[in-house]
Design a protein around this motif. Structure first.
Motif, PDB file in Angstrom:
ATOM      1  N   ARG A 129      49.713  38.110  32.273  1.00  0.00           N
ATOM      2  CA  ARG A 129      48.568  37.423  32.848  1.00  0.00           C
ATOM      3  C   ARG A 129      48.169  38.173  34.115  1.00  0.00           C
ATOM      4  N   ASP A 130      46.947  38.696  34.140  1.00  0.00           N
ATOM      5  CA  ASP A 130      46.491  39.490  35.280  1.00  0.00           C
ATOM      6  C   ASP A 130      46.199  38.608  36.483  1.00  0.00           C
ATOM      7  N   ASP A 131      46.311  39.204  37.689  1.00  0.00           N
ATOM      8  CA  ASP A 131      45.831  38.523  38.890  1.00  0.00           C
ATOM      9  C   ASP A 131      44.332  38.294  38.755  1.00  0.00           C
ATOM     10  N   GLU A 132      43.855  37.134  39.198  1.00  0.00           N
ATOM     11  CA  GLU A 132      42.449  36.774  39.028  1.00  0.00           C
ATOM     12  C   GLU A 132      41.848  36.293  40.350  1.00  0.00           C
ATOM     13  N   PHE A 133      40.644  36.789  40.666  1.00  0.00           N
ATOM     14  CA  PHE A 133      39.916  36.279  41.812  1.00  0.00           C
ATOM     15  C   PHE A 133      39.365  34.888  41.494  1.00  0.00           C
ATOM     16  N   THR A 134      39.453  34.001  42.472  1.00  0.00           N
ATOM     17  CA  THR A 134      38.964  32.633  42.297  1.00  0.00           C
ATOM     18  C   THR A 134      38.139  32.221  43.516  1.00  0.00           C
ATOM     19  N   GLY A 135      37.195  31.332  43.281  1.00  0.00           N
ATOM     20  CA  GLY A 135      36.459  30.699  44.356  1.00  0.00           C
ATOM     21  C   GLY A 135      36.829  29.232  44.411  1.00  0.00           C
ATOM     22  N   SER A 136      37.021  28.720  45.620  1.00  0.00           N
ATOM     23  CA  SER A 136      37.464  27.330  45.778  1.00  0.00           C
ATOM     24  C   SER A 136      36.579  26.590  46.771  1.00  0.00           C
ATOM     25  N   GLY A 159      37.215  33.352  36.289  1.00  0.00           N
ATOM     26  CA  GLY A 159      36.751  33.764  34.977  1.00  0.00           C
ATOM     27  C   GLY A 159      37.493  33.016  33.884  1.00  0.00           C
ATOM     28  N   SER A 160      37.193  33.372  32.635  1.00  0.00           N
ATOM     29  CA  SER A 160      37.801  32.658  31.514  1.00  0.00           C
ATOM     30  C   SER A 160      39.317  32.832  31.478  1.00  0.00           C
ATOM     31  N   ASP A 161      39.819  33.905  32.107  1.00  0.00           N
ATOM     32  CA  ASP A 161      41.270  34.100  32.150  1.00  0.00           C
ATOM     33  C   ASP A 161      41.952  33.161  33.136  1.00  0.00           C
ATOM     34  N   PHE A 162      41.169  32.550  34.028  1.00  0.00           N
ATOM     35  CA  PHE A 162      41.726  31.568  34.951  1.00  0.00           C
ATOM     36  C   PHE A 162      41.251  30.164  34.639  1.00  0.00           C
ATOM     37  N   ASP A 193      41.188  22.723  32.990  1.00  0.00           N
ATOM     38  CA  ASP A 193      40.599  22.914  31.662  1.00  0.00           C
ATOM     39  C   ASP A 193      41.591  23.686  30.790  1.00  0.00           C
ATOM     40  N   SER A 194      41.238  23.872  29.520  1.00  0.00           N
ATOM     41  CA  SER A 194      42.162  24.500  28.575  1.00  0.00           C
ATOM     42  C   SER A 194      42.471  25.951  28.955  1.00  0.00           C
ATOM     43  N   ASP A 195      41.487  26.667  29.521  1.00  0.00           N
ATOM     44  CA  ASP A 195      41.735  28.056  29.924  1.00  0.00           C
ATOM     45  C   ASP A 195      42.844  28.127  30.960  1.00  0.00           C
ATOM     46  N   ASN A 196      42.803  27.248  31.955  1.00  0.00           N
ATOM     47  CA  ASN A 196      43.797  27.271  33.015  1.00  0.00           C
ATOM     48  C   ASN A 196      45.170  26.847  32.505  1.00  0.00           C
ATOM     49  N   LEU A 197      45.227  25.794  31.703  1.00  0.00           N
ATOM     50  CA  LEU A 197      46.509  25.328  31.193  1.00  0.00           C
ATOM     51  C   LEU A 197      47.149  26.362  30.272  1.00  0.00           C
TER      52      LEU A 197
END
Length: 276
Positions: A129-136, A159-162, A193-197
């Motif tokens: 699982r790659d590191d992913e940029f997120t906005g919060s 993104g969809s990976d997170f 959501d399902s992507d995160n889980l």
């Protein structure tokens, strides 16, 4: 990821050694919360650097625990009720409005997962699982101007990976001090959501074939509940000691995943900071 952390602490140290700024007369921090430090002494620049040690699970759901050393501290700039902060690999803007509202916008990096995170081979055959940029975005509301009790919500999107991860929480600050020291406790629940889980606990058909674990596809919904406690102590004008404890209990759907070797996760942390 370790290279990024090393680069971060080197850059922060260089700025701390070279940046000169006059501090205004010391006033109350933006928020009197141990979990939300204000190193600016009221306005202008503020810098704190140090080192922290964490004892935590090797990855989400793991039954393996490990120690990890990390840089600690932040570079901040404050003007009035607005605080801009660079802490580790996170950039944020935080503001206090009408004394009882906390609003924060943050850009950060969510840690990924590698097969070798498990020394016992629990992740063999699973994709990285790659590191992913997120906005919060985060909002809190205090029931009084002293921020003894508050409620809030936080949503992180990538993104969809997170995917999307949401928190609802309630916090309590013990004691009456207003300088940011003391102890704070936060009770929370998380939803995703399902992507995160599935990022942390899902197993695709191809992964099931290579790993021998049962295929797992999680739907959106409740993820976990937990308690986080943070304590900040001022040893001197420049030295702070920050300690923390977090316990997180997973939902029944998460616990059914073969990746969740335990029903809960625990983390203990300790950091020593020098406040310039």
């Amino acid at each position: 990821m370790r290279k990024l952390k090393l680069i971060t602490i080197i850059v922060m140290a260089m700025i701390a050694l070279n940046l000169t700024a006059a501090h205004a007369e010391e006033v109350a921090p933006l928020f009197p919360l141990p979990f939300t430090p204000d190193f600016t002494r009221g306005s202008g620049w503020g810098i704190a650097l140090g080192l922290g040690v964490e004892y935590e699970t090797a990855y989400a759901g793991s039954d393996e625990y490990e120690f990890e050393l990390d840089p600690a501290g932040a570079i901040q700039w404050r003007k009035g009720n607005h605080l801009f902060s660079w802490e580790g690999l996170e950039l944020s803007w935080t503001t206090r409005q009408k004394d009882q509202w906390y609003i924060q916008v943050e850009l950060g990096l969510d840690d990924g997962r590698d097969e070798d995170d498990s020394d016992d081979g629990r992740l063999d055959g699973l994709d990285e699982r790659d590191d992913e940029f997120t906005g919060s975005g985060e909002v809190r509301y205090a029931f009084d101007g002293e921020w003894r009790n508050y409620i809030g919500t936080r949503i992180s999107v990538g993104g969809s990976d997170f995917g999307t991860l949401g928190f609802i929480f309630a916090g309590h600050r013990f004691g009456s001090r207003q300088d940011g020291g003391g102890t704070e406790a936060i009770l929370y629940a998380t939803f995703a959501d399902s992507d995160n889980l599935n990022r942390d606990f899902g197993i695709s058909p191809s992964e099931a074939t290579t790993s021998g674990l049962a295929e797992t596809d999680l739907d959106s919904g409740y993820r976990s509940s937990g308690l986080r406690v943070v304590d900040r102590r001022f040893v001197s004008e420049h030295i702070q000691i920050v300690s923390g404890l977090e316990l997180e209990y997973y939902s029944s759907d998460v616990r059914d995943s073969p990746i969740a070797r335990e029903d809960f996760a625990a983390e203990v942390e300790l950091a020593i900071l020098y406040h310039f």
